[in-house]
Scaffold this active site. Sequence first.
Site, PDB file in Angstrom:
ATOM      1  N   HIS A 214       0.989  -1.519  -0.253  1.00  0.00           N
ATOM      2  CA  HIS A 214       0.267  -0.174   0.450  1.00  0.00           C
ATOM      3  C   HIS A 214       0.714   1.460  -0.282  1.00  0.00           C
ATOM      4  O   HIS A 214      -0.077   2.399   0.135  1.00  0.00           O
ATOM      5  CB  HIS A 214      -0.717  -0.125   1.364  1.00  0.00           C
TER       6      HIS A 214
HETATM    7  C1  UD1 Z   1      -2.143   6.255   4.783  1.00  0.00           C
HETATM    8  C2  UD1 Z   1      -0.581   6.826   6.261  1.00  0.00           C
HETATM    9  C3  UD1 Z   1       0.243   5.403   6.698  1.00  0.00           C
HETATM   10  C4  UD1 Z   1      -0.302   4.554   6.750  1.00  0.00           C
HETATM   11  C5  UD1 Z   1      -1.544   3.924   6.388  1.00  0.00           C
HETATM   12  C6  UD1 Z   1      -2.749   2.592   6.326  1.00  0.00           C
HETATM   13  C7  UD1 Z   1      -0.054   9.056   5.618  1.00  0.00           C
HETATM   14  C8  UD1 Z   1       0.555   9.494   5.276  1.00  0.00           C
HETATM   15  N1  UD1 Z   1       0.152   7.708   5.377  1.00  0.00           N
HETATM   16  O1  UD1 Z   1      -1.349   5.938   4.458  1.00  0.00           O
HETATM   17  O2  UD1 Z   1       0.953   5.864   7.207  1.00  0.00           O
HETATM   18  O3  UD1 Z   1       0.659   3.068   6.725  1.00  0.00           O
HETATM   19  O4  UD1 Z   1      -2.453   5.142   5.955  1.00  0.00           O
HETATM   20  O5  UD1 Z   1      -3.465   2.495   5.492  1.00  0.00           O
HETATM   21  O6  UD1 Z   1      -0.461   9.159   6.539  1.00  0.00           O
HETATM   22  N2  UD1 Z   1      -8.391   5.956   0.517  1.00  0.00           N
HETATM   23  C9  UD1 Z   1     -10.052   4.886   0.008  1.00  0.00           C
HETATM   24  N3  UD1 Z   1     -11.031   4.388   1.559  1.00  0.00           N
HETATM   25  C10 UD1 Z   1     -10.219   5.161   3.072  1.00  0.00           C
HETATM   26  C11 UD1 Z   1      -9.162   5.096   2.703  1.00  0.00           C
HETATM   27  C12 UD1 Z   1      -8.180   5.524   1.852  1.00  0.00           C
HETATM   28  O7  UD1 Z   1     -10.395   4.913  -0.864  1.00  0.00           O
HETATM   29  O8  UD1 Z   1     -10.810   4.518   4.148  1.00  0.00           O
HETATM   30  C13 UD1 Z   1      -8.152   5.433  -0.586  1.00  0.00           C
HETATM   31  C14 UD1 Z   1      -7.830   6.980  -1.322  1.00  0.00           C
HETATM   32  O9  UD1 Z   1      -8.082   7.470  -2.353  1.00  0.00           O
HETATM   33  C15 UD1 Z   1      -6.477   8.335  -0.994  1.00  0.00           C
HETATM   34  C16 UD1 Z   1      -6.064   6.941  -0.980  1.00  0.00           C
HETATM   35  O10 UD1 Z   1      -6.730   5.331  -0.843  1.00  0.00           O
HETATM   36  O11 UD1 Z   1      -5.847   9.165  -1.526  1.00  0.00           O
HETATM   37  C17 UD1 Z   1      -4.703   6.809   0.235  1.00  0.00           C
HETATM   38  O12 UD1 Z   1      -5.330   7.543   1.426  1.00  0.00           O
HETATM   39  P1  UD1 Z   1      -4.082   7.911   2.282  1.00  0.00           P
HETATM   40  O13 UD1 Z   1      -5.060   7.851   3.859  1.00  0.00           O
HETATM   41  O14 UD1 Z   1      -3.694   9.162   1.505  1.00  0.00           O
HETATM   42  O15 UD1 Z   1      -2.815   7.185   2.647  1.00  0.00           O
HETATM   43  P2  UD1 Z   1      -2.461   5.559   2.941  1.00  0.00           P
HETATM   44  O16 UD1 Z   1      -2.337   5.241   2.052  1.00  0.00           O
HETATM   45  O17 UD1 Z   1      -3.683   4.751   2.905  1.00  0.00           O
END
Ligand code: UD1
Length: 369
Positions: A214
């Site tokens: 991820h």
């Molecule tokens: C975040 C944390 C990371 C942690 C991870 C656990 C930061 C910078 N990174 O990364 O340290 O290991 O969480 O999962 O805070 N999305 C969905 N549904 C959700 C959540 C996310 O569709 O419920 C998608 C969104 O398009 C989003 C992308 O996933 O843009 C990434 O989510 P984001 O919160 O930016 O960071 P993670 O990759 O989850």
Amino acid sequence: MHILTVIGARPQIIKAAAVSRAIANGYAKKVTEHILHTGQHYDTNMSQVFFDELGIPQPEYNLNIGSGRHGEQTAKMIAGIEEVLMSRTFDGIVLYGDTNSTLAGAVAASKLHVPIFHVEAGLRSYNRAMPEEINRIICDQLATLLFAPTQTAVDNLREEGFFAEHPTLHRRVINCGDVMYDNSIYFAKMAAERCDILDRLSLQRNAFILATVHRDNNTDDPQRLEQIIRAIVDIARRDNIPVILPLHPRTRKKLTAQHLRLLEDEPLIRLIEPLSFLEMTLMEQNALLVMTDSGGVQKEAFFFERPCLIMRPETEWVEIVQHKAGIIADADYQRIVDAYDQLVHRRVSFPPLFGDGHAAEQIIQNILS
Ligand code: UD1
């Protein structure tokens, strides 16, 4: 005491469960915990499922921020957390790990002079291209109590001068162990009793690989993602072993048609939705080997004495590699295949490096004192 706990991303919800449980089991008369969810993770299987399963109190405040660019997402969180912090007196704020929710909590609280208690302090990858590295450095700098999960984390903080006497900065580093270890011990038995995920996926103990991907540097670079996928597919085919891949929503969005074809053409590869914590715990306990770019999953593999192939250029959990329970293979096809071959044939030891399973109690006691 009134403390504000900030959570937002999946791993923080899980970590917070250990501290909420410790408060409920011995400190409820002394500490009132108010939970704020930033809404960084919002899909049911990335957030609500953990509240339901781990018995965490429902958040009192929900900012519903959702996804966005880092600056935009963090800025909205700072504004929302600031408003909550100004709405009543809080004796401190508890922040977990290294996400944008952690960073936002640290910035908002420090400007309002609310003491910061950072759980999982002192971790370093020394790779500032990682947003998580920036987040944790800033949070550590602003924290009053720094709860380090390992001796390496303590040593990192010592090197950065956190132990030096200072006339105005009153901060303290405490090696309390890892709250995730508390959780793994607490929930391992429950997972075996309650979950039927192994039956549902027709899996046998030690006869499948569990894989997760991820991190943005893997998902957002199609070539790195392709090397990981090709390595996973080739290992599965060569050893005739199923690979279970619970897909983080970020990864699902970034898979190209070509990636999907590679994965879907191989019946041994099983793409599934993100798992609940108990399901994940059961899978980790029974996998032959774990392949991951997650920090938390690396450690859980270690807790359950499973070797771990780390698909990152470095790790904060260096002791796993030092004890030969993990190999760093980055997103390099050949290194991944070679590391797999080494790990499945290696005799590995899993000494207790992550505390005694009572990290959360130590955290509460230190906050109170
Ligand atoms: C975040 C944390 C990371 C942690 C991870 C656990 C930061 C910078 N990174 O990364 O340290 O290991 O969480 O999962 O805070 N999305 C969905 N549904 C959700 C959540 C996310 O569709 O419920 C998608 C969104 O398009 C989003 C992308 O996933 O843009 C990434 O989510 P984001 O919160 O930016 O960071 P993670 O990759 O989850």
